[in-house]
Structures are given as C-alpha cells and as structure tokens.
Design a protein around this motif. Structure first.
Motif, PDB file in Angstrom:
ATOM      1  N   LEU A  29       0.791  -1.058   0.099  1.00  0.00           N
ATOM      2  CA  LEU A  29       0.095   0.062   0.051  1.00  0.00           C
ATOM      3  C   LEU A  29       0.794   1.361  -0.179  1.00  0.00           C
ATOM      4  O   LEU A  29       0.716   2.212  -1.155  1.00  0.00           O
ATOM      5  CB  LEU A  29      -0.827  -0.043   1.120  1.00  0.00           C
ATOM      6  N   LEU A  30       2.080   1.472   1.004  1.00  0.00           N
ATOM      7  CA  LEU A  30       2.770   2.520   0.546  1.00  0.00           C
ATOM      8  C   LEU A  30       3.498   2.316  -0.129  1.00  0.00           C
ATOM      9  O   LEU A  30       3.149   4.078  -1.257  1.00  0.00           O
ATOM     10  CB  LEU A  30       3.740   2.205   2.154  1.00  0.00           C
ATOM     11  N   ALA A  31       3.583   1.550  -1.149  1.00  0.00           N
ATOM     12  CA  ALA A  31       4.584   1.823  -2.145  1.00  0.00           C
ATOM     13  C   ALA A  31       3.600   1.700  -3.151  1.00  0.00           C
ATOM     14  O   ALA A  31       3.372   3.287  -4.463  1.00  0.00           O
ATOM     15  CB  ALA A  31       5.235  -0.222  -3.256  1.00  0.00           C
ATOM     16  N   ARG A  32       2.387   1.627  -3.558  1.00  0.00           N
ATOM     17  CA  ARG A  32       1.804   2.239  -4.595  1.00  0.00           C
ATOM     18  C   ARG A  32       1.051   3.836  -4.469  1.00  0.00           C
ATOM     19  O   ARG A  32       0.924   4.133  -5.490  1.00  0.00           O
ATOM     20  CB  ARG A  32       0.243   1.135  -5.073  1.00  0.00           C
ATOM     21  N   ILE A  33       0.930   4.257  -2.892  1.00  0.00           N
ATOM     22  CA  ILE A  33       0.406   5.220  -2.635  1.00  0.00           C
ATOM     23  C   ILE A  33       1.991   5.903  -3.346  1.00  0.00           C
ATOM     24  O   ILE A  33       1.523   7.714  -3.744  1.00  0.00           O
ATOM     25  CB  ILE A  33       0.132   5.599  -1.374  1.00  0.00           C
ATOM     26  N   ASN A  61       0.645   5.798  10.454  1.00  0.00           N
ATOM     27  CA  ASN A  61       1.144   7.030  11.022  1.00  0.00           C
ATOM     28  C   ASN A  61       0.796   7.452  12.243  1.00  0.00           C
ATOM     29  O   ASN A  61       1.442   8.147  12.840  1.00  0.00           O
ATOM     30  CB  ASN A  61      -0.335   8.121  10.090  1.00  0.00           C
ATOM     31  N   THR A  62      -0.350   6.356  13.027  1.00  0.00           N
ATOM     32  CA  THR A  62      -0.440   6.214  14.406  1.00  0.00           C
ATOM     33  C   THR A  62       1.021   5.924  15.361  1.00  0.00           C
ATOM     34  O   THR A  62       1.235   6.610  16.205  1.00  0.00           O
ATOM     35  CB  THR A  62      -1.686   5.696  14.889  1.00  0.00           C
ATOM     36  N   ALA A  63       0.599   4.097  14.780  1.00  0.00           N
ATOM     37  CA  ALA A  63       2.026   4.357  15.745  1.00  0.00           C
ATOM     38  C   ALA A  63       3.949   4.200  15.436  1.00  0.00           C
ATOM     39  O   ALA A  63       4.226   4.439  16.202  1.00  0.00           O
ATOM     40  CB  ALA A  63       2.197   2.263  14.461  1.00  0.00           C
ATOM     41  N   PHE A  64       3.688   5.512  13.903  1.00  0.00           N
ATOM     42  CA  PHE A  64       5.020   5.890  13.788  1.00  0.00           C
ATOM     43  C   PHE A  64       4.740   7.275  14.453  1.00  0.00           C
ATOM     44  O   PHE A  64       4.207   7.592  14.812  1.00  0.00           O
ATOM     45  CB  PHE A  64       5.724   5.650  12.943  1.00  0.00           C
ATOM     46  N   PRO A  67       4.298  10.681  10.455  1.00  0.00           N
ATOM     47  CA  PRO A  67       2.851  10.089   9.962  1.00  0.00           C
ATOM     48  C   PRO A  67       4.255  10.043   8.368  1.00  0.00           C
ATOM     49  O   PRO A  67       5.128   9.749   8.218  1.00  0.00           O
ATOM     50  CB  PRO A  67       2.502  11.286   9.062  1.00  0.00           C
ATOM     51  N   VAL A  68       3.475   8.576   7.841  1.00  0.00           N
ATOM     52  CA  VAL A  68       4.341   7.896   7.115  1.00  0.00           C
ATOM     53  C   VAL A  68       3.787   8.672   5.317  1.00  0.00           C
ATOM     54  O   VAL A  68       4.163   8.284   4.706  1.00  0.00           O
ATOM     55  CB  VAL A  68       3.626   6.340   6.954  1.00  0.00           C
ATOM     56  N   ILE A  69       1.947   8.757   6.226  1.00  0.00           N
ATOM     57  CA  ILE A  69       1.225   9.710   4.363  1.00  0.00           C
ATOM     58  C   ILE A  69       0.896  10.735   5.189  1.00  0.00           C
ATOM     59  O   ILE A  69       0.084  11.466   6.213  1.00  0.00           O
ATOM     60  CB  ILE A  69       0.418   8.404   4.285  1.00  0.00           C
ATOM     61  N   PRO A  85       8.840  11.194   3.959  1.00  0.00           N
ATOM     62  CA  PRO A  85       9.757  10.716   4.259  1.00  0.00           C
ATOM     63  C   PRO A  85      10.315   9.764   5.740  1.00  0.00           C
ATOM     64  O   PRO A  85      11.538   8.891   5.074  1.00  0.00           O
ATOM     65  CB  PRO A  85      11.205  12.086   4.956  1.00  0.00           C
ATOM     66  N   THR A  86       9.400   9.665   6.013  1.00  0.00           N
ATOM     67  CA  THR A  86       9.684   8.565   7.540  1.00  0.00           C
ATOM     68  C   THR A  86       9.072   7.335   6.731  1.00  0.00           C
ATOM     69  O   THR A  86       9.156   6.175   6.766  1.00  0.00           O
ATOM     70  CB  THR A  86       8.939   9.081   8.402  1.00  0.00           C
ATOM     71  N   GLY A  87       8.416   7.770   5.385  1.00  0.00           N
ATOM     72  CA  GLY A  87       7.081   6.541   4.721  1.00  0.00           C
ATOM     73  C   GLY A  87       8.423   5.371   4.425  1.00  0.00           C
ATOM     74  O   GLY A  87       8.381   4.438   4.022  1.00  0.00           O
ATOM     75  N   GLN A  88       8.811   6.310   3.486  1.00  0.00           N
ATOM     76  CA  GLN A  88       9.982   6.538   2.812  1.00  0.00           C
ATOM     77  C   GLN A  88      10.958   5.515   3.268  1.00  0.00           C
ATOM     78  O   GLN A  88      11.382   4.174   2.917  1.00  0.00           O
ATOM     79  CB  GLN A  88      10.606   6.869   1.685  1.00  0.00           C
ATOM     80  N   GLU A  89      11.137   5.730   4.103  1.00  0.00           N
ATOM     81  CA  GLU A  89      12.316   5.028   5.421  1.00  0.00           C
ATOM     82  C   GLU A  89      11.787   3.842   6.065  1.00  0.00           C
ATOM     83  O   GLU A  89      12.065   2.610   5.539  1.00  0.00           O
ATOM     84  CB  GLU A  89      13.068   6.352   6.403  1.00  0.00           C
TER      85      GLU A  89
END
Length: 122
Positions: A29-33, A61-64, A67-69, A85-89
């Motif tokens: 899902l992250l990769a496709r977004i 987003n809540t856990a990290f 936010p990742v998105i 950038p956090t989501g990319q990492e």
C-alpha cells in the motif's frame, strides 16, 4: 515446476507491541501510494476498499513517531497523498529485511522445499 523453482515464499510480518503489524499488504500500500499519489487509487489497484486502505494508513500514521502518509482531501483542487520521508524510510527498511531474509535464508528455503510432497501427490 522445476526443482529450482521455490514453492516456499517468505512473507515478512513485523508485530509490534503497539497496535501495528507491518507486513506485505501495508508495504505494498505504501509503495502504491508513493507511485500513484493517491490512497484511493492505490486501494483500487490492490482490490481493497478505500475505507480499509484509510484504516491501514491511519494505523501506520498513529504507530510511527512521524506520519508515513500525508494526505489532502479531495475537492475542486483535487486531493492526493504522498509518502513522507518517514514512510520512505519504513518502506526501505522493510524491503531490505525482505531481501536479507530471502538471500540469507536461500539454503534453508531450498532445504524446506526439498522436504515438500511433490505437487499433485496425494
């Protein structure tokens, strides 16, 4: 199927103490977004409801710590989403772990495959 073709595959699933499980679905899902710039488009491509995709995004987003998105509501100017950038990492580290398991575990995967009953055998 040839003897070299793996029948066994690794699906990495990281279970945290927080209410987060990071596995292949969330990583995809992250990769496709990231590729599509849209939660709804990513969900559609995965055959997932927008509500389910949004729930997964909110969970991450809540856990990290960050936010990742990052998303913007639709409307006249259109909405959209971007992987932060956090989501990319997160995605980079997850993919690196998948690669590490696949490569370091290759001998064990072959050994487990060799122990499987031949396909079609009852």
């Amino acid at each position: 199927m040839s003897a070299n073709t793996p029948r066994l595959r690794i699906k990495l699933r990281l279970e945290y103490d927080s209410p987060l499980i990071l596995g292949p679905g969330k990583a995809e899902l992250l990769a496709r977004i990231d590729r599509l710039g849209s939660i709804s488009a990513a969900a559609r491509e995965m055959g997932m409801s927008y509500k389910r995709a949004w729930t997964l995004v909110e969970e991450m987003n809540t856990a990290f710590a960050d936010p990742v998105i990052d998303s913007a509501r639709g409307g006249a100017g259109g909405g959209g989403a971007r992987v932060t950038p956090t989501g990319q990492e997160v995605l980079r580290h997850y993919r690196a772990l998948e690669t590490l398991l696949r490569e370091a575990g290759a001998e064990n995967l072959r050994a487990l495959n060799a122990l499987l009953r031949p396909e079609g055998a009852a």
